[in-house]
Design an enzyme around this catalytic site. Sequence first.
Site, PDB file in Angstrom:
ATOM      1  N   SER A 186       0.813  -1.298   0.016  1.00 27.32           N
ATOM      2  CA  SER A 186       0.002  -0.206   0.079  1.00 27.32           C
ATOM      3  C   SER A 186       0.870   1.014  -0.046  1.00 27.32           C
ATOM      4  CB  SER A 186      -0.799  -0.028   1.123  1.00 27.32           C
ATOM      5  OG  SER A 186      -0.119   0.400   2.414  1.00 27.32           O
ATOM      6  N   PRO A 220      -0.392  -2.091   8.804  1.00 28.58           N
ATOM      7  CA  PRO A 220       1.220  -2.280   9.639  1.00 28.58           C
ATOM      8  C   PRO A 220       2.095  -1.022   9.230  1.00 28.58           C
ATOM      9  CG  PRO A 220       1.233  -3.334   7.555  1.00 28.58           C
ATOM     10  CD  PRO A 220      -0.407  -2.917   7.730  1.00 28.58           C
ATOM     11  N   GLY A 221       1.724   0.087   8.433  1.00 25.01           N
ATOM     12  CA  GLY A 221       2.432   1.219   8.251  1.00 25.01           C
ATOM     13  C   GLY A 221       3.110   1.481   6.990  1.00 25.01           C
ATOM     14  N   ASP A 238      -4.277   2.951  15.154  1.00 26.00           N
ATOM     15  CA  ASP A 238      -4.709   2.006  14.673  1.00 26.00           C
ATOM     16  C   ASP A 238      -4.574   1.088  15.825  1.00 26.00           C
ATOM     17  OD1 ASP A 238      -5.174  -0.900  13.446  1.00 26.00           O
ATOM     18  OD2 ASP A 238      -4.799   0.461  11.605  1.00 26.00           O
ATOM     19  N   ASP A 258      -9.535   4.457  17.798  1.00 32.36           N
ATOM     20  CA  ASP A 258     -10.560   4.648  16.481  1.00 32.36           C
ATOM     21  C   ASP A 258     -10.333   5.588  15.711  1.00 32.36           C
ATOM     22  OD1 ASP A 258     -12.642   4.435  14.712  1.00 32.36           O
ATOM     23  OD2 ASP A 258     -14.147   4.144  16.527  1.00 32.36           O
ATOM     24  N   LYS A 303     -13.075   3.598  -0.760  1.00 35.35           N
ATOM     25  CA  LYS A 303     -13.491   1.765  -1.255  1.00 35.35           C
ATOM     26  C   LYS A 303     -14.808   2.083  -1.866  1.00 35.35           C
ATOM     27  CE  LYS A 303      -9.629   1.480   1.361  1.00 35.35           C
ATOM     28  NZ  LYS A 303      -8.220   1.292   0.615  1.00 35.35           N
TER      29      LYS A 303
END
Length: 353
Positions: A186, A220-221, A238, A258, A303
Amino acid sequence: MSHSPKNPPIVGILALCRIGFERECSSELERWFGERGADGYVKFEKLSGQVIWFGQSKQFPKTSELIFARQVVKLISKTPVYFDNKDRITPILSALEDQSYSAIYFDNTDTNDGNSMADLFHRLQKPLLSAAGKANILNRDAKQRAHLVFIDGTAAWLGVSEPGETLKWPMGIPRLKMPQDAPSRSTLKLAEAFAYFMDKEEQAEWLREGLTAVDLGACPGGWTYQLVKHGLQVVAIDNGAMNEKIMETGQVEHIKADGFVYRPPRPVHWLVCDMVEKPARVAQLMADWLADGDAKRAMFNLKLPMKTRLDEVEYCREIIEERLKQAGKKIERLQFRQLYHDREEVTGFLVVR
């Protein structure tokens, strides 16, 4: 060979898009031309990676004005140039004659058949450019560039463009290398977004040491990695686990919270978000942050649902515009784009004064 000083007549445009998004690209083109009173019609095949609009218009869109088109070229013929394996150069030169072009670009659709053209391009490019130069078709001072968009090894659409109308990347695809130490692929989405939405001067100003950012849905970053790479201090929001190497940089604070509830104690320069959530909810969140002054710039992904992709993007645009209008904020930039590294999504870029 003599050359006319006039540009060839434009009969339509050809747009390259992501496979499976031909209908959205088609609808967007129909909407764009319809708003300008142009008469025309679109043609496309599912999973072809291309859409063609034929018609007459005083205006034609730049690639950057569209969401789902990766690259757009103006067509100068309603039929492709056909050739055979023995001689491709002669038919192409015949189609190009009586005009001058500053360059000849080779394009193809981002399909299996289209991507198989690489070897053909390698073999054809030098002899074609040499022949075009001898025929006085190539002229560095010419305003227009020629595009050959290959359908397969026997046919290509012939189009033209001027500087600024198409993207700097062939077929609108940036060639980005996946960093070995990045925690997820990503990271390429944000790298492409920075390169697409911002020029070098803007990147130098807004991606540097001393600036701050919040990454919502960070783990994960992958997106945090890009911000850290540019020297920013990042608050990663997160409930999951962050990549250990990123945390070792000392530039990241990980808060388990959140993403729809967290707000920073003081304003930050950047808000980025790649959370898997309903598009309208993400759009509202981005608008609220910038309306309340918690960030100056936002880069985010939406999305999209399968059946209403274009309408959903426009709905999200309306949400953002209305919220910021109510807050008395002036939008400096609001752009949406389906980037090459996006999948069933589009990337948004929002800046307020």
